[in-house]
Design an enzyme around this catalytic site. Structure first.
Site, mmCIF file in Angstrom:
data_model
loop_
_atom_site.group_PDB
_atom_site.id
_atom_site.type_symbol
_atom_site.label_atom_id
_atom_site.label_comp_id
_atom_site.label_asym_id
_atom_site.label_seq_id
_atom_site.Cartn_x
_atom_site.Cartn_y
_atom_site.Cartn_z
ATOM 1 N N LYS A 288 6.605 -4.370 -4.528
ATOM 2 C CA LYS A 288 8.039 -4.096 -4.524
ATOM 3 C C LYS A 288 8.596 -4.069 -3.108
ATOM 4 O O LYS A 288 9.657 -4.594 -2.834
ATOM 5 C CB LYS A 288 8.296 -2.755 -5.217
ATOM 6 C CG LYS A 288 9.761 -2.358 -5.296
ATOM 7 C CD LYS A 288 10.514 -3.282 -6.229
ATOM 8 C CE LYS A 288 11.990 -2.963 -6.336
ATOM 9 N NZ LYS A 288 12.743 -4.093 -6.921
ATOM 10 N N ASN B 217 -1.799 1.433 5.907
ATOM 11 C CA ASN B 217 -0.866 0.481 5.305
ATOM 12 C C ASN B 217 -0.531 -0.522 6.397
ATOM 13 O O ASN B 217 -0.160 -0.121 7.491
ATOM 14 C CB ASN B 217 0.397 1.249 4.853
ATOM 15 C CG ASN B 217 1.455 0.336 4.249
ATOM 16 O OD1 ASN B 217 1.249 -0.867 4.110
ATOM 17 N ND2 ASN B 217 2.586 0.914 3.896
ATOM 18 N N GLY B 218 -0.675 -1.821 6.128
ATOM 19 C CA GLY B 218 -0.333 -2.818 7.142
ATOM 20 C C GLY B 218 -1.520 -3.695 7.477
ATOM 21 O O GLY B 218 -2.488 -3.772 6.715
ATOM 22 N N ARG C 233 5.366 0.206 -6.111
ATOM 23 C CA ARG C 233 5.345 -0.664 -4.935
ATOM 24 C C ARG C 233 4.395 -1.846 -5.122
ATOM 25 O O ARG C 233 4.493 -2.828 -4.399
ATOM 26 C CB ARG C 233 4.901 0.138 -3.714
ATOM 27 C CG ARG C 233 5.869 1.229 -3.329
ATOM 28 C CD ARG C 233 5.203 2.235 -2.423
ATOM 29 N NE ARG C 233 4.817 1.685 -1.151
ATOM 30 C CZ ARG C 233 5.525 1.767 -0.032
ATOM 31 N NH1 ARG C 233 6.666 2.400 -0.048
ATOM 32 N NH2 ARG C 233 5.104 1.247 1.086
ATOM 33 N N TRP D 42 -2.842 -2.572 -1.634
ATOM 34 C CA TRP D 42 -2.414 -3.940 -1.954
ATOM 35 C C TRP D 42 -3.199 -4.827 -0.994
ATOM 36 O O TRP D 42 -3.014 -4.770 0.216
ATOM 37 C CB TRP D 42 -0.910 -4.081 -1.737
ATOM 38 C CG TRP D 42 -0.355 -5.387 -2.210
ATOM 39 C CD1 TRP D 42 0.047 -5.692 -3.472
ATOM 40 C CD2 TRP D 42 -0.129 -6.558 -1.417
ATOM 41 N NE1 TRP D 42 0.502 -6.994 -3.506
ATOM 42 C CE2 TRP D 42 0.414 -7.551 -2.270
ATOM 43 C CE3 TRP D 42 -0.336 -6.882 -0.065
ATOM 44 C CZ2 TRP D 42 0.754 -8.820 -1.819
ATOM 45 C CZ3 TRP D 42 -0.002 -8.154 0.367
ATOM 46 C CH2 TRP D 42 0.539 -9.103 -0.510
ATOM 47 N N GLU E 102 8.408 -15.215 -10.984
ATOM 48 C CA GLU E 102 7.835 -13.880 -10.746
ATOM 49 C C GLU E 102 7.285 -13.268 -12.025
ATOM 50 O O GLU E 102 6.205 -12.698 -12.034
ATOM 51 C CB GLU E 102 8.921 -12.918 -10.244
ATOM 52 C CG GLU E 102 9.203 -12.932 -8.782
ATOM 53 C CD GLU E 102 10.188 -11.841 -8.411
ATOM 54 O OE1 GLU E 102 9.814 -10.958 -7.650
ATOM 55 O OE2 GLU E 102 11.347 -11.866 -8.881
ATOM 56 N N GLU F 126 18.026 -17.756 -7.909
ATOM 57 C CA GLU F 126 17.666 -16.444 -8.436
ATOM 58 C C GLU F 126 17.038 -16.584 -9.824
ATOM 59 O O GLU F 126 16.037 -15.937 -10.128
ATOM 60 C CB GLU F 126 18.908 -15.542 -8.473
ATOM 61 C CG GLU F 126 18.676 -14.147 -9.023
ATOM 62 C CD GLU F 126 17.685 -13.323 -8.218
ATOM 63 O OE1 GLU F 126 17.318 -13.707 -7.101
ATOM 64 O OE2 GLU F 126 17.246 -12.274 -8.732
ATOM 65 N N CYS G 38 0.823 -1.211 0.000
ATOM 66 C CA CYS G 38 0.000 0.000 0.000
ATOM 67 C C CYS G 38 0.856 1.258 0.000
ATOM 68 O O CYS G 38 1.914 1.303 0.619
ATOM 69 C CB CYS G 38 -0.875 0.038 1.238
ATOM 70 S SG CYS G 38 -1.947 -1.375 1.380
ATOM 71 N N HIS H 232 17.659 -37.634 -5.570
ATOM 72 C CA HIS H 232 16.961 -37.959 -4.319
ATOM 73 C C HIS H 232 15.490 -37.552 -4.366
ATOM 74 O O HIS H 232 14.865 -37.397 -3.318
ATOM 75 C CB HIS H 232 17.687 -37.306 -3.149
ATOM 76 C CG HIS H 232 19.100 -37.789 -3.014
ATOM 77 N ND1 HIS H 232 19.421 -38.956 -2.341
ATOM 78 C CD2 HIS H 232 20.254 -37.306 -3.521
ATOM 79 C CE1 HIS H 232 20.736 -39.150 -2.427
ATOM 80 N NE2 HIS H 232 21.260 -38.159 -3.137
ATOM 81 N N LYS I 90 13.250 -15.361 -10.684
ATOM 82 C CA LYS I 90 12.948 -14.403 -11.765
ATOM 83 C C LYS I 90 11.907 -14.983 -12.705
ATOM 84 O O LYS I 90 10.949 -14.315 -13.080
ATOM 85 C CB LYS I 90 14.196 -14.087 -12.591
ATOM 86 C CG LYS I 90 15.199 -13.099 -12.101
ATOM 87 C CD LYS I 90 14.770 -11.694 -11.867
ATOM 88 C CE LYS I 90 14.124 -11.518 -10.541
ATOM 89 N NZ LYS I 90 14.963 -11.291 -9.398
#
Ligand code: M6R
Length: 600
Positions: free
Chosen positions: A595, A101-102, A27, A75, A486, A479, A2, A502, A483
């Site tokens: 973000k 926010n939160g 964000r 968000w 995402e 990584e 947010c 395994h 990527k």
């Protein structure tokens, strides 16, 4: 996550709010809204979807003039994505407006209480409850917000105004960030200084447990517990006031990917000389401070964790100092003591990631000294650290990290070398020569490199993609996998190559590409065997770095293990975006992601 924006002053509040929210868009959010204090009451406009939808509505139906207003990009946490659940929220009388926010953790109890007392709740959010709680308390807004904030459990930032109090608003912080700036005639509030940059050159940051009383020309800050006044330091706003722009690139992700060589130069500037000596004096890490470090504990999430895992490998090899990298979100629940001489390194691009911040605080409580390695030197993590290593990678807008990740790897290598030197371990000069050469070679590589179309098509159509690595290449594999998932929403997973037999081998068939990261040549023979095992089951094999006799080989122009690691990240980043574009995904703002992750 947010974004909060607030304004009091002579400019049309709507323009400042929308302008600020636009700068917070990166964000991540799913709806947006504004509340303006006008002579005819609170003018509220809220829309699910991108900020563009709200702006178009405001252009078609211009709101009345207002000198006070608050805005928000939401968000979603509590309640679905809808106009109704978008912020701001109002009380029953429509006199008080609130953005949040939160997460308010005791929202269910508060909701039941408010409903039993006859409040009419219009949304499914935890945030709306604050407006109704404020309605019930007597006194001025500052006192009322103090009372209400104490009743709300969780981690949050709140901003509110009450029409009855004129040009006056209040903000409170419990964990989620709040930046405040003012001049003689105005006051601005936002979730990040980036949103204040068009109008101000400096700002203050609320710390946890602080509440602010805001009027044009002033911001008075108090301790939430007892309203004792607090003197705040001003911080320069170092970002440009212009709206971030992807320039000639299709999106910020690509722009930031291509900025990597210059970001690496920037992090080395003044810290690595031509003879290969590392000087981290600007971070506060003197020779004595480095000598005092007996072990390292990296605390981070996502890409920042992967860079930290790389640093652990290097520390063991070159500095022989014990080190571990822990998922910050797991740290608090699993650790009750730390060894003496522990340096906890909180690695975070944003410097605001709540899990990393909470882990930093826990490490400090357990007696660790804390180094914050951040790309935002005024961030909360930086402000709460004993030493600050500024990444200097430049603002990263794309939700999926590119330049911050590789620049963290460079910064951490400088730290490894400084520790090795301070502890009289290996001479690292030769390795750092390759590091100095890496930016120029990466620039040429980026100009010439083209991914095979067949690889992009195979991945875009795959039910899943497997990444493998050993040693430092396991973090690169993780990584690469992060990527890809995402950006393209394709299921993918990274495994240690030794783990393949395994269990994960059961996932392999001819539809599943297996991408093996091999930037550290010493693991090539074993990685070749792993790839052969996957290929024998029909896998479409890909190697990055050493030639493993794969169907597709992506060679790199440097063989030094660190330089190859940095260069090896580039094809993986390019693969993720190419597959995502082939699948028509949103690149800079992938679905469901934010973000700056400021809620746990
Ligand atoms: O700002 P931080 O470095 O603390 O963020 C940590 C993660 O949230 C972040 O790396 C995330 O995984 C990125 N989207 C990765 O591309």
């Amino acid at each position: 996550m947010c974004g909060i924006m607030g304004y009091v002053g002579p400019r049309p509040a709507v323009n400042v709010l929308v302008g600020g929210l636009r700068r917070l868009e990166y964000r991540g959010y799913d709806s947006a809204g504004i509340a303006l204090g006008t002579t005819d009451g609170i003018h509220l406009v809220k829309r699910a979807g991108p900020l563009r939808v709200l702006s178009e509505e405001l252009e078609q139906n211009p709101p009345p003039p207002a000198a006070i207003g608050i805005g928000h990009t939401r968000w979603t946490t509590h309640g679905g994505v809808s106009d109704r659940n978008a912020h701001p929220h109002l009380d029953c009388r429509e006199q008080i407006a609130v953005v949040h926010n939160g997460i308010i953790e005791n929202a269910s109890e508060l909701r039941l209480e408010l409903e039993s007392r006859g409040h009419e709740l219009r949304s499914e959010t935890d945030s709306e409850l604050v407006a109704h709680l404020l309605e019930e308390v007597e006194g001025d807004l500052l006192h009322r917000l103090q009372v209400v904030a104490k009743r709300c459990e969780g981690a949050y930032a709140l901003l509110a105004f009450d029409l009855a109090e004129g040009l006056h608003m209040c903000a409170v912080r419990r964990t989620s960030p709040i930046a405040i700036g003012f001049n003689e005639a105005e006051v601005f509030v936002a979730s990040g200084a980036i949103a204040l940059a068009p109008w101000l050159e400096r700002c203050i940051y609320l710390d946890d447990g602080e509440i602010a009383d805001l009027r044009p020309g002033r911001a008075d800050v108090f301790r939430l517990a007892d309203l004792a006044p607090i003197e705040k330091a001003f911080h320069e706003i170092s970002v440009s006031g212009d709206l971030p722009d992807a320039g000639r690139h299709r999106h910020f992700y690509m722009k930031e990917l291509y900025e990597q060589p210059s970001a690496w130069r920037s992090v080395m500037q003044g810290r690595l000389d031509d003879s290969g000596n590392v000087d981290l004096a600007d971070t506060g890490l003197t020779h004595e401070a480095l000598r005092a470090v007996q072990r390292l504990l990296f605390l981070a999430m996502g890409s920042s964790l992967h860079a930290s895992q790389m640093a652990v490998e290097r520390l063991q090899q070159f500095a022989q100092i014990p080190a571990e990298a822990i998922l910050a979100s797991e740290f608090r629940d699993t650790r009750t003591f730390l060894e003496p001489g522990t340096l906890a390194v909180a690695v975070s691009q944003s410097g605001e990631t709540i899990d990393t911040l909470a882990a930093l605080r826990h490490a400090r409580d357990l007696g660790a000294t804390v180094l914050g390695l951040v790309n935002a030197p005024s961030s909360t993590i930086a402000r709460e650290s004993d030493f600050v290593f500024d990444l200097r990678a430049g603002t990263e807008i794309s939700v999926a990290s590119t330049k911050a990740f590789t620049t963290q790897a460079v910064a951490l290598e400088l730290l490894v070398s400084a520790l090795a030197a301070a502890h009289g371990r290996v001479d690292t000069t030769g390795r750092l020569a390759a590091l100095r050469a890496a930016p120029a070679i990466a620039e040429d590589f980026l100009m010439e490199f083209r991914l095979p179309e067949d690889l992009i098509a195979r991945c875009a159509a795959a039910p899943g993609v497997i990444f493998l690595g050993r040693g430092q290449d396991l973090s690169l594999a993780r990584e690469g996998s992060l990527k890809l998932k995402e950006l393209s929403y394709i299921w993918s997973e990274a495994f240690a190559a030794g783990e393949l037999k395994h269990g994960p081998l059961a996932l392999v068939d001819s539809r599943v590409p297996v991408i093996v990261c091999a930037t550290d040549q010493k693991h090539a023979p074993k990685l070749r065997n792993s790839l052969a095992e996957a290929s024998a089951r029909g896998a479409y094999g890909v190697s990055v770095g050493a030639d493993l006799h794969a169907t597709i080989h992506l060679g790199l122009p440097m063989h030094d293990s660190l330089a190859a690691y940095l260069l090896g990240a580039l094809p993986l980043q390019l693969l993720a975006v190419s597959v995502a574009e082939a699948r028509g995904c949103s690149i800079d703002q992938p679905r469901n992601l934010a973000k700056s992750v400021t809620v746990e």
